[in-house]
Structure formats: C-alpha cells, structure tokens
Design an enzyme around this catalytic site. Structure first.
Site, PDB file in Angstrom:
ATOM      1  N   LYS B 147       0.840  -1.205   0.000  1.00  0.00           N
ATOM      2  CA  LYS B 147       0.000   0.000   0.000  1.00  0.00           C
ATOM      3  C   LYS B 147       0.865   1.240   0.000  1.00  0.00           C
ATOM      4  O   LYS B 147       1.711   1.421   0.881  1.00  0.00           O
ATOM      5  CB  LYS B 147      -0.879   0.022   1.251  1.00  0.00           C
ATOM      6  CG  LYS B 147      -2.111  -0.819   1.177  1.00  0.00           C
ATOM      7  CD  LYS B 147      -2.991  -0.481   2.367  1.00  0.00           C
ATOM      8  CE  LYS B 147      -4.281  -1.242   2.357  1.00  0.00           C
ATOM      9  NZ  LYS B 147      -5.143  -0.802   3.475  1.00  0.00           N
ATOM     10  N   ASN B 249      -7.739  -4.284   9.406  1.00  0.00           N
ATOM     11  CA  ASN B 249      -8.186  -2.993   9.928  1.00  0.00           C
ATOM     12  C   ASN B 249      -8.864  -3.121  11.286  1.00  0.00           C
ATOM     13  O   ASN B 249      -9.603  -2.226  11.697  1.00  0.00           O
ATOM     14  CB  ASN B 249      -9.125  -2.312   8.924  1.00  0.00           C
ATOM     15  CG  ASN B 249      -8.388  -1.879   7.676  1.00  0.00           C
ATOM     16  OD1 ASN B 249      -7.266  -1.381   7.761  1.00  0.00           O
ATOM     17  ND2 ASN B 249      -8.996  -2.086   6.532  1.00  0.00           N
ATOM     18  N   HIS B 256      -9.838   5.561  13.287  1.00  0.00           N
ATOM     19  CA  HIS B 256      -9.888   6.675  12.343  1.00  0.00           C
ATOM     20  C   HIS B 256     -10.812   7.780  12.834  1.00  0.00           C
ATOM     21  O   HIS B 256     -10.552   8.964  12.629  1.00  0.00           O
ATOM     22  CB  HIS B 256     -10.357   6.190  10.965  1.00  0.00           C
ATOM     23  CG  HIS B 256      -9.271   5.527  10.176  1.00  0.00           C
ATOM     24  ND1 HIS B 256      -9.527   4.766   9.054  1.00  0.00           N
ATOM     25  CD2 HIS B 256      -7.931   5.503  10.341  1.00  0.00           C
ATOM     26  CE1 HIS B 256      -8.379   4.303   8.576  1.00  0.00           C
ATOM     27  NE2 HIS B 256      -7.403   4.731   9.338  1.00  0.00           N
ATOM     28  N   HIS B 269      -1.300   7.489  14.912  1.00  0.00           N
ATOM     29  CA  HIS B 269      -2.180   6.487  14.307  1.00  0.00           C
ATOM     30  C   HIS B 269      -2.268   5.229  15.180  1.00  0.00           C
ATOM     31  O   HIS B 269      -3.361   4.728  15.469  1.00  0.00           O
ATOM     32  CB  HIS B 269      -1.660   6.133  12.911  1.00  0.00           C
ATOM     33  CG  HIS B 269      -2.406   5.021  12.239  1.00  0.00           C
ATOM     34  ND1 HIS B 269      -3.700   5.156  11.799  1.00  0.00           N
ATOM     35  CD2 HIS B 269      -2.044   3.740  11.963  1.00  0.00           C
ATOM     36  CE1 HIS B 269      -4.106   4.008  11.265  1.00  0.00           C
ATOM     37  NE2 HIS B 269      -3.117   3.137  11.354  1.00  0.00           N
TER      38      HIS B 269
END
Lengths: 364, 364
Positions: B147, B249, B256, B269
């Site tokens: 990614k 995730n 998020h 994060h």
C-alpha cells in the site's frame, strides 16, 4: 450497415481478463453495458468536443445500472493531459464521496483514456474503469497494454501507471465524426503491426488502405481487431515493458524527436510516428537488416494512409539530442526499434553517421 | 548484541517475490545492499529528522553500487504526506533525468515509505524501490501489502497505488532512536495480529510486552517477523483488498474516527488504533461473538503496551458520523472488523445502539 460486434478477450498475468468489444451500433445496445462491476456511482470523464456527440447517449445507457451517473468535463487537447486535469477528476470523486467501487468511464480519445485510467489507478489505490475510445488511435492503442499517464512540464507520460480496464467499448460509428487527419494518425499505429509482427497483415493493409480511409466498417473492424490481437500478444509476453514490448515503439524514437522538436501539437502523434516509421524502415535497410525495396514499400503505404513521409528540418544535431533524452534511451545509448525481417522487430543501437544519413534523407 | 538477520520472503501474485530482512547491524552490512536491481542512479528519499541519523551511512553503503546517489530531503510529519511532497520527488527525478531503472530508497517511517512507494509506482509508470523503515510501525505495516499513498485535503490515503518494493531492510537498531510514544504506536499494529490470526502470538505478546518496550532485539525481531508473516498470509489471499484483507483494519474504524475527530496529529495512528481495538473488542463481546473476559484481556495488553485505552469525548453522533465517511463504509453501511473467536476475525455491521454503548463505555 450493422456488423455483429467482434470481441477480443485480453488475458492478464494475474488471471483476470477483459473484453474489447469492436463493432458498430455498440453505444445504443444495452448488452454493451451489462455485466460491469456493480457500484452506486458511475463517473464519465470526457471532454468538451466529445460530450455534445456522445455523452447523453452514454448516460442514458448507464442510468439503469447505477444510482448516480456523474460527469467530469475536461477541456480538449493534449496540453490538458496534466496534473490539473487529474486533480479535477480526483477532486470530483472525493467531493462526491465516491467509494472504491465507483466505476469510471473514459469517453474520448487517448488523452481522456490515459488520464481517466490513471485517475482510476490511483483513486483509493484503484477503482474499476471502462475505456470508451472514440478515436481510431485510442481504439487500437489504449485498448491493450494498460498504459495510463499524464504529462509533466519536463516530459510526456512521465507520471503514470500500468492499470487495466474492466472492458473496452470500441464503437466504430464514433469514427464517422473523426477528423480526417486523426483517422490517418490512427492508421499509423495500425500499419506498424504489419512490419513488426505480421507480414500477411501488412499485405492486407496494402490491399485495404483505401477502404480504411473511406471508413468502411468491416475493414476498420478487422484492422482494429487484428491490431489489438497483435498488441495483446506482445504485451502478454512483457506486461511491464522490460524488453519485447519496446518493439511496439517502431517509428516512435524518430517520431518523438519530431513531436518535441516542433513543439507538441504541431503534428499529431500518429503523423510523427508515420514519418518516424519511414526513417526507422530506412535505418533497418541501412543496417543491412532489410532489402532496399522495404523502404519504398513502407513509405508508399504510409503516404497512401494520408501521413507525412518527410520530417521537418530541425538539424541533425537537434534530432540526435532529442532522441537522446527520449525515455527509451536508458543508460545513455539510443536504441532503435528496427525490422529484422518482415514480421520481426528488434532493438539495436546504430552509429550516429547512419542515423544522421537517415535524417538527412527524410527531412526537408 | 548482534543477532543473525531473519528473512521473510514475500511471494507476489505475479510470481515475483521480495525479502524482508529483519535484524540488527543491517545498515552497515554490505550484504544487505547487494543484489538489488542495477541502475545508474539511486535516489534516497528521507526527512529532516531521519537524515542526520542514518543518511550518510546509507549513502556510503550504496555508493559502490551506483554511479550517483541522490537525496530528496522532505520535511517531517504526516501533514507533508501530500501532493507537494510527491511533486518534490517526481520533479527531482525528472530534473536529474533519472531513467526508469533508477532505484528509490525510502529511508524513514510510514509517511516516507508511503510517499516514496507511490512516487516509485508512478514515475515512468514504475521504478524499483527499497523500503528502509526506521519506525516499528513502518517495519510491520509498510513491509507487506504494497500500500502506497498520499493524503488529500478531503481524506487520508485517498490517492495511491498497490506497489511492491524489491526489498525491505528493517534494521532493529533504528528503533533505539525511536521516541517511546512511537514505539508503543508500533506495538498496536503488532498486537492486532494476535486476536485476528494467531492465539499463540497473543499469548507470546502478553509474556513479552515488557521486553518489547525495553527494545529487546530478539523480542522485537520475533514480533516484527511474526507480524510480517501473518500479514503476508492475509494479503496473499487478497492482494487488492477486496475482502479478507479488511481484517487487518481491526480497531481502525474506531481509530480513524478518533484521529479525524481530534484532528490529525493529536494522537498517533497507532495510539488511535490501540484505543480502537479496545472498542472493537468490546463490540465483539456485545455482539455475542466473544466471551466477556476477552475485553479486559485486550484492554490490559494494550494498556501495558503504553497505549491509550480511553478515547476522547467527541460525542456519539460525531463518532458515528466520522465512521460513516470512513472509506471502508462502502455503499453506506458501516462494517466493523470484529473477533469471532480467538485468531479469527470477520466483518459485520452493528446496530447503532450497540456501537453507541461501546463508545460511551470507552470515552471520557
């Protein structure tokens, strides 16, 4: 006259595949648009020249399949194949909260196809897209190979990705509205497939070049189909342009020099490639790879296709310099795509004197 | 103490593969940098924080392999993971006439890795790149999966590509200079691999969390290696994030929301993911998928890793709204990664009341 659509299936290295539909009356046939990935939104990217001709027809066909059909309308022309246009697409997608299933439709020529394909490649790391090429060049060139890109102030197609469409719809009726110069430019990319890969196709082209120029649909269907098949065969052996695929650039090294030297937009890409193929054919002869009669044969076909066969007088030093910075000139030495026998191409360096003689012979 | 390097080989769907080297003293070992693609130029992309620590050492190691080793120095911070920084890389490459064999080296954390990988993906439609991650998060997270991305004013990681490195060099010595908060943030991404895929690894983490926080190299080597292996296993089944890969995730949907709600940069994060895992664990319990004791077990491990376990009071409506716009919310319904049994994760929607109760229970 309506012909049943031809279909070329393109197998990808990861096991997926997609179809290129080639034929007449494809736009208004419901079957053309069935079986695409399901999504809430479709986004058509097109330009101001193409929109009045085909946008409403495409919207009408897509309406039953998506809750929403958006349009991103870009200005027409290679000079807009840049970061600004790419941003316009991405900003629209994000502004409309388009999710990663959104299907993009590239409605237009190579510029629209390249930019839309690149936007699809990078939006959320990849969303599906459909090529709907409306020029002959885009129908043969953008349909296979997955090359997408934008231009950069320092060079053409310098920023891009290899990214494959989920379908290509090449409706030959769209060629009826194509200016004559662009038709010829598209023929340049078709003609190259003869000498590099298929002597029989070269003969077929010599026999059918007038029908192609007259936009005979059966002739166009065959020419587009055969070009896509040959390109798929070459690309399938070299998806990421490591080697073999370079033969698709027959005529392009000289052609790029002409395009850059004149300033982009003076000659169409296909026109420069046409003239570049004359030069590359001559180089193949001068390198002793092809008999002398190969040059006039190629030159005559290219001329009959309505393409220029004499390049601009930029000066030999300038040609050499322009070819040197071509991105194919890896590590410094210019390597030319040459014909090593009818239907067989290869990459070779060439002495500057020989290249200079070629340029001298075909510029005025 | 020096440990012999571990190596994890990552097989890619197209038949290629690359190695992740994990160990100490990798930077200064000549073997680390041998066998990379040959090119005239190497370009190191790094930031102002990392450059003083490792840049000269990397340049020295690369010098024998390339005619030229360039550097693109970017400002540090997630706020610079944007189009401007991407342009800086691409402009440098074009300005220096770098060809398509040029090898990029991403020297830094996840931001540098994501941007450099994306630049490598799109420069001339792809040049090789090497990840040299200097944070624990990047060593486990950027090493596998391909990614790459930049942020857009309208969302994080909205523009990017799936693009694989040719090698990853995870030198654990670089973690000695990592701030404690970032070490903990990296542990959050490691911890998640236990509940989603490997109960034995969860037990190992519970037994070794103090050693990891003390930067014990053997413990770090095992944790990084096992995380990469599990991630490779998941990604290998789903390279383009169509389904299974979403389980990576775990904790991220809640996380998020915390990151966005507070404004990026307030929490790291990994901190948001740590707290998000507490919430997602509770949701798994409330959905009847896991026994009640799973929540305190996860919460205790996350807390011991130095991560926050209580989220900010943004208001339940705001949380729901933020999760709704998360890009994982395809087609409208929020789907959460939940644990369906130790070592087994799945994606499920959840009633708003249940989600609200979870948020209420873990914010203050």
């Amino acid at each position: 006259m309506q012909h049943p659509p031809e279909s070329v299936s393109i197998a990808l290295p990861d096991g997926r595949s997609y179809d290129i539909l080639i034929g007449t009356c494809l736009f208004d046939a419901a079957a053309t648009w069935q079986g695409l990935p399901r999504a809430a939104a479709a986004v058509i990217v097109t330009n101001e020249t193409i929109a009045p001709l085909y946008l409403e027809r495409l919207k009408r066909q897509l309406a039953p399949h998506y809750e929403r059909v958006d349009v991103v309308l870009l200005p027409d022309g290679e000079e807009h194949k840049n970061q600004d246009s790419l941003n316009a697409i991405v900003d629209h997608l994000l502004g409309q909260a388009c999710d990663r299933k959104t299907v993009l439709f590239a409605l237009g020529g190579g510029v629209i196809g390249d930019m839309t394909g690149f936007a699809a490649a990078i939006y959320m790391r990849g969303v599906p897209f459909v090529q709907v090429p409306t020029t002959l060049l885009a129908q043969v060139d953008s349909s296979v190979g997955g090359k997408t890109a934008i231009n950069h102030p320092l060079g053409k197609n310098m920023v891009g990705a290899f990214y494959q469409p989920v379908r290509v719809v090449a409706d030959l009726d769209t060629l009826d509205t194509l200016p004559r110069r662009e038709l010829s430019a598209g023929l340049a990319e078709i003609i190259k497939y003869g000498p590099i890969a298929d002597p029989a196709f070269l003969e077929w082209l010599e026999a059918n070049i007038d029908a192609l120029l007259a936009r005979d649909k059966a002739a166009l269907a065959y020419a587009v189909k055969r070009s896509c098949e040959i390109k798929a065969d070459v690309v399938g052996q070299d998806e990421r342009e490591q080697g073999l695929r370079a033969i698709l650039n027959f005529g392009h090294t000289f052609g790029h020099a002409i395009e850059t030297g004149l300033g982009y937009g003076e000659w169409l890409h296909g026109e420069a490639v046409g003239c570049g193929m004359v030069m590359a054919s001559d180089l193949s002869v001068r390198l002793g790879l092809m008999p002398a009669e190969f040059l006039p044969r190629m030159k005559r076909l290219i001329e009959r296709a309505g393409l220029p066969v004499v390049g601009p007088k930029l000066g030999i030093a300038r040609y050499l310099e322009l070819m040197q910075v071509d991105k194919k000139a890896e590590g410094g030495a210019i390597r030319f795509v040459v014909i090593e026998g009818l239907g067989k191409a290869g990459m070779r360096p060439a002495p500057d004197e020989l290249v200079a003689a070629v340029i001298e012979a075909h510029t005025a």
